[in-house]
Write a protein that holds these residues in place. Structure first.
Motif, mmCIF file in Angstrom:
data_model
loop_
_atom_site.group_PDB
_atom_site.id
_atom_site.type_symbol
_atom_site.label_atom_id
_atom_site.label_comp_id
_atom_site.label_asym_id
_atom_site.label_seq_id
_atom_site.Cartn_x
_atom_site.Cartn_y
_atom_site.Cartn_z
ATOM 1 N N PHE A 195 -59.834 4.531 22.006
ATOM 2 C CA PHE A 195 -59.929 6.016 21.681
ATOM 3 C C PHE A 195 -60.857 6.600 22.120
ATOM 4 C CE2 PHE A 195 -58.658 2.906 18.206
ATOM 5 C CZ PHE A 195 -57.429 3.486 17.710
ATOM 6 N N ALA A 196 -60.370 6.962 23.364
ATOM 7 C CA ALA A 196 -61.448 7.545 24.498
ATOM 8 C C ALA A 196 -61.029 9.247 24.447
ATOM 9 C CB ALA A 196 -60.962 7.028 25.958
ATOM 10 N N GLY A 197 -60.182 9.662 23.809
ATOM 11 C CA GLY A 197 -59.696 11.085 23.555
ATOM 12 C C GLY A 197 -60.977 11.763 22.792
ATOM 13 N N ASP A 198 -61.265 13.081 23.201
ATOM 14 C CA ASP A 198 -62.495 13.830 22.635
ATOM 15 C C ASP A 198 -61.868 14.411 21.381
ATOM 16 O OD1 ASP A 198 -64.044 15.754 21.968
ATOM 17 O OD2 ASP A 198 -63.643 17.091 23.519
ATOM 18 N N PRO A 199 -62.664 13.827 20.188
ATOM 19 C CA PRO A 199 -62.568 14.017 18.841
ATOM 20 C C PRO A 199 -62.302 15.672 18.227
ATOM 21 C CG PRO A 199 -64.140 12.424 18.923
ATOM 22 C CD PRO A 199 -63.966 12.856 20.322
ATOM 23 N N ALA A 200 -63.136 16.376 19.258
ATOM 24 C CA ALA A 200 -63.371 17.924 19.017
ATOM 25 C C ALA A 200 -61.936 18.539 19.303
ATOM 26 C CB ALA A 200 -64.255 18.685 19.847
ATOM 27 N N LEU A 201 -60.867 17.840 19.877
ATOM 28 C CA LEU A 201 -59.614 18.383 20.378
ATOM 29 C C LEU A 201 -58.625 18.384 19.063
ATOM 30 C CD1 LEU A 201 -59.062 17.414 23.869
ATOM 31 C CD2 LEU A 201 -59.842 19.571 23.125
ATOM 32 N N GLN A 202 -58.940 17.320 18.191
ATOM 33 C CA GLN A 202 -58.135 17.057 17.029
ATOM 34 C C GLN A 202 -58.187 18.010 16.034
ATOM 35 O OE1 GLN A 202 -58.364 12.985 15.660
ATOM 36 N NE2 GLN A 202 -59.143 12.301 17.814
ATOM 37 N N LEU A 203 -57.302 18.202 15.084
ATOM 38 C CA LEU A 203 -57.216 19.127 13.908
ATOM 39 C C LEU A 203 -58.247 18.155 12.791
ATOM 40 C CD1 LEU A 203 -53.947 20.927 13.622
ATOM 41 C CD2 LEU A 203 -56.108 21.680 14.749
ATOM 42 N N SER A 204 -58.891 19.120 12.159
ATOM 43 C CA SER A 204 -59.633 18.515 10.886
ATOM 44 C C SER A 204 -59.556 19.489 9.528
ATOM 45 C CB SER A 204 -61.107 18.388 11.163
ATOM 46 O OG SER A 204 -61.689 19.462 11.404
ATOM 47 N N SER A 205 -60.158 19.003 8.563
ATOM 48 C CA SER A 205 -60.124 19.976 7.378
ATOM 49 C C SER A 205 -60.980 21.458 7.643
ATOM 50 C CB SER A 205 -61.000 19.106 6.137
ATOM 51 O OG SER A 205 -62.273 19.042 6.447
ATOM 52 N N THR A 206 -61.642 21.375 8.873
ATOM 53 C CA THR A 206 -62.024 22.850 9.152
ATOM 54 C C THR A 206 -60.979 23.836 9.445
ATOM 55 O OG1 THR A 206 -64.137 21.918 10.095
ATOM 56 C CG2 THR A 206 -63.845 23.978 10.693
ATOM 57 N N GLU A 207 -60.010 23.436 10.158
ATOM 58 C CA GLU A 207 -58.916 24.073 10.567
ATOM 59 C C GLU A 207 -57.799 24.219 9.694
ATOM 60 O OE1 GLU A 207 -61.422 22.908 13.725
ATOM 61 O OE2 GLU A 207 -59.785 21.516 13.009
ATOM 62 N N THR A 208 -57.599 23.280 8.877
ATOM 63 C CA THR A 208 -56.376 23.313 8.010
ATOM 64 C C THR A 208 -56.785 22.392 6.636
ATOM 65 O OG1 THR A 208 -54.100 22.517 7.688
ATOM 66 C CG2 THR A 208 -55.378 21.364 9.124
ATOM 67 N N ALA A 209 -56.091 22.799 5.597
ATOM 68 C CA ALA A 209 -56.273 22.068 4.454
ATOM 69 C C ALA A 209 -55.040 20.845 4.195
ATOM 70 C CB ALA A 209 -55.996 22.984 3.106
ATOM 71 N N LEU A 210 -54.179 20.669 5.313
ATOM 72 C CA LEU A 210 -53.340 19.426 5.201
ATOM 73 C C LEU A 210 -54.182 18.387 4.890
ATOM 74 C CD1 LEU A 210 -50.852 20.406 8.087
ATOM 75 C CD2 LEU A 210 -50.502 20.530 5.554
ATOM 76 N N PRO A 211 -53.784 17.404 4.012
ATOM 77 C CA PRO A 211 -54.629 16.144 3.624
ATOM 78 C C PRO A 211 -54.743 15.234 4.677
ATOM 79 C CG PRO A 211 -52.797 16.525 2.287
ATOM 80 C CD PRO A 211 -52.657 17.616 3.048
ATOM 81 N N TRP A 212 -54.023 15.030 5.741
ATOM 82 C CA TRP A 212 -54.052 13.924 6.816
ATOM 83 C C TRP A 212 -54.610 14.532 8.039
ATOM 84 C CZ3 TRP A 212 -55.703 9.442 5.950
ATOM 85 C CH2 TRP A 212 -55.269 8.835 5.096
ATOM 86 N N ALA A 213 -55.320 15.797 8.001
ATOM 87 C CA ALA A 213 -55.820 16.488 9.045
ATOM 88 C C ALA A 213 -57.220 15.779 9.378
ATOM 89 C CB ALA A 213 -56.046 17.930 8.898
ATOM 90 N N ARG A 214 -57.376 14.573 9.470
ATOM 91 C CA ARG A 214 -58.350 13.713 9.641
ATOM 92 C C ARG A 214 -58.573 13.070 10.922
ATOM 93 N NH1 ARG A 214 -58.093 10.172 4.075
ATOM 94 N NH2 ARG A 214 -57.448 11.942 2.595
#
Length: 665
Positions: A195-214
């Protein structure tokens, strides 16, 4: 619940028993396409459903409205699953897959038993949905007309260096194989390397309310995401409560009961099966949309969908907490709402003389590539230009007087204005140039370069120690100013009414900061600090009144100071600000709602972004403590949607009532 940890991995074909990173990324691309395809097919069926005024009885109309909500909710679940797949892809160091093959899919692109095509809602398509979401071992039959053209095997007898397709009977089975492949990779290279990718590139609850944006950072978070997909829909064991399979089965039972009571019951318009916008080289199984009204409407819907994909791809190329990331997701979400309006209208238009038996329908056409643009001014300029093009095209549609077309056009206009205002093109003149000549585009505010009493409707009063600022549109007449400093703020007088030198500066600062609406602000001249951000972000719920925010506020992307009172009754004429209309309409809503999730936040301050959704709630992103009027904690959140139509049964939170009552902002 059957978890990935206990799943028996299918033995047909090589699977991912010796998975490489390349093989896993290849499998994740297929997973993304499956979720993407399912989302589109469910939305297409929902778009075809009739409205209450289109020949339905009362009971039928209630059922169809409920089905539309259920199918749309399932489609949103698929979008959430898609984000989970994208996050796993990004965590492995890959670029997520946003494209897909256009409908209908040719045999072999997916396993023989996974047939995907666009079709209106009817008994056959509903049974097809049940079949797609069936758990492993189910004997549910495929819907009539959805049977595979031929049965074939994708699997090979041995694994190759070049990634090869996996055979599977159900989507849940595929995810179990994927989970096993992830374990294999981690066992070989270790957690950190896998899991070497940059976590900051992923979508999270900061950007969307979708439940599995974790964010996915390790095996555990990746497996949790895959487990959730199986539990929630595809491959859910038995009749799992709330699973997609269970929901579609319940829908089928209700459909059959209504059909028995009224054999003529037709819940949907006869939208085309696999509509296309150009004469197809292979016409079998496709409907060419020949009429001008259908073609142009579907064109706008498809273009909105295509831009939505580009924005989502862009969001995965921008690292958090850059403002572009959240803005791209917000605009993409708005485009989906606009697209739905045009998609529903298309299902009500004739397809053309070659197919007089059916209507049109949105074709969800994808371009040759939907890869992310490089972050920066070039991408932002493209998004602004494209939104303006979409707005002009929608405004010129032949059926522009139709209610759904008007609503879709209004949403596009709002999104275009937001993009012009908030996408930074490096210089103000560049933003103005992008919008030049476009009807309805937001004008840029003139900047004053010399002292003035009034700036953009805001009164600035110069004193020796400070400048007092009064913004009339935000004032709720809380009277802290005229009662706390009656010599400074003169009530009911003609002419100048603010005199900043009438009392001690420190006392005046304290009174100004008592103003809950932020209508009174100040700027010091004596070298002492101006107002600073509060140590804890708060939103107090006023009894029968507005929300009172105290935080570093970004309101619709613009700096709004540290204090604001925002309407929650739905009646203000100065939305999103409160104007006292809750008194006029005798709005009744408790300021003491029950407490919910109140776990202490790791961080309690920082910027608080409030984005009023068009005709919808206040979308709030950032660290926030919501309190009752007496100060009791109601909830601690980092992302939420607060009701501003006045009708939610879950106040202060939105429950979707704004859509049912026709709230307009």
């Amino acid at each position: 619940m059957e978890s990935l940890g206990s799943a028996e991995i299918p033995t047909s074909g090589p699977g991912l028993r010796h998975a490489t990173r390349e093989a896993l990324l290849h499998a994740l691309y297929e997973a993304a396409e499956i979720e993407h395809n399912l989302m589109c097919t469910y939305l297409y069926a929902a778009f075809s459903l009739k409205s209450p005024d289109e020949g339905l009885s009362g009971a039928e109309a209630d059922a169809v409205a409920r089905w539309r909500r259920e199918i749309t909710a399932v489609a949103i679940d698929e979008m959430s699953h898609l984000v989970a797949v994208w996050n796993i892809t990004s965590a492995l160091g890959g670029a997520p897959r946003f494209g897909r093959t256009n409908f209908p899919l040719d045999p072999g692109y997916l396993p023989a038993r996974i047939v995907v095509k666009l079709a209106p809602f009817n008994e056959a398509s509903l049974q097809h949905f049940v079949y797609l979401e069936r758990p492993v071992g189910s004997n549910e039959p495929e819907g009539v007309g959805f049977e595979p053209e031929r049965v074939f095997q994708r699997g090979l007898s041995a694994e190759r260096l070049t990634p090869m397709p996996i055979d599977y009977s159900t989507v849940g089975e595929f995810y179990k194989v994927l989970g096993e492949g992830l374990r294999v990779l981690v066992a070989r290279v270790g957690e950190a390397a896998a899991f070497a990718g940059d976590p900051a590139l992923q979508l999270s609850s900061t950007e969307t309310a979708l439940p599995w944006a974790r964010p996915v950072r390790c095996s555990q978070t990746a497996m949790e995401a895959l487990d959730a997909i199986i539990r929630q829909g595809e491959g859910a064991p038995g009749h799992s409560a709330g699973s997609h399979f269970e929901r579609f089965c319940a829908m089928r039972a209700e459909f059959q009961a209504l059909k028995a009571a009224n054999p003529a019951f037709a819940p949907s318009h006869p939208a085309a099966v696999n509509p296309v916008l150009r004469r197809p080289p292979r016409p079998e199984g496709r409907v060419w949309l020949e009429t001008e009204s259908a073609g142009t409407t579907v064109d706008v819907a498809n273009a909105a969908y295509g831009l939505m994909l580009r924005l989502l791809a862009y969001s995965y190329a921008v690292a958090a907490p850059h403002a572009d990331k959240t803005l791209a997701v917000d605009v993409a979400t708005g485009l989906m709402r606009a697209m739905a309006q045009f998609g529903q209208h298309a299902a009500r238009l004739p397809a053309g003389p070659s197919n007089p038996q059916c209507n049109a329908g949105m074709s969800f056409t994808t371009l040759r590539d939907a890869a992310a643009f490089p972050p920066g001014p070039g991408a932002r300029r493209f998004f602004i230009e494209r939104l303006l093009e979409l707005t002009r095209a929608a405004a010129g549609l032949p059926d522009r007087a139709a209610a759904r077309v008007q609503e879709g056009t209004r949403l596009l206009q709002s999104l275009a204005e937001r993009a012009v205002q908030r996408f930074d093109l490096a210089t103000p003149s560049a933003v103005a140039g992008a919008a030049a000549g476009t009807a309805g585009a937001a004008p840029t505010a003139a900047q004053s370069t010399e002292p003035t009493q009034i700036v953009d409707g805001v009164e600035h009063v110069e004193g020796r120690a400070m400048t007092l600022i009064y913004e009339r549109r935000r004032c709720i007449h809380a009277r802290f100013c005229v009662t706390g400093a009656p010599r400074v703020f003169l009530a009911n007088v003609k002419g100048p009414w603010i005199h900043p030198d009438a009392i001690d500066g420190e006392r005046l600062v304290a009174i100004a900061q008592e103003c809950p609406s932020g209508a009174i602000r100040y700027r010091r001249k004596d070298g002492r600090p101006d107002e600073t951000a509060p140590p804890v972000n708060l939103a107090a719920i006023r009894e029968n009144g507005p929300y009172a925010f105290r935080a570093p506020l970004l309101l619709d992307g613009a700096n709004a100071g540290f204090r604001a009172t925002l309407c929650r009754c739905g009646a203000s004429k100065k939305k999103p600000f409160c104007d006292g209309s809750h008194h006029d309409i005798q709005f009744s809503a408790t300021g003491e709602p029950a407490s919910g999730q109140t776990d202490m936040l790791a961080v309690r301050d920082g910027a608080l972004a409030i984005d009023p959704q068009p005709d919808g709630p206040l979308q709030v992103k950032g660290n926030l403590e919501i309190t009752s009027g007496t100060g009791r904690v109601v909830a601690r959140v980092t992302t939420t949607y607060l009701c501003r139509c006045g009708g939610s049964a879950k106040k202060p939170f939105c429950d979707g009532t704004h859509a049912r009552i026709g709230f307009r902002s």
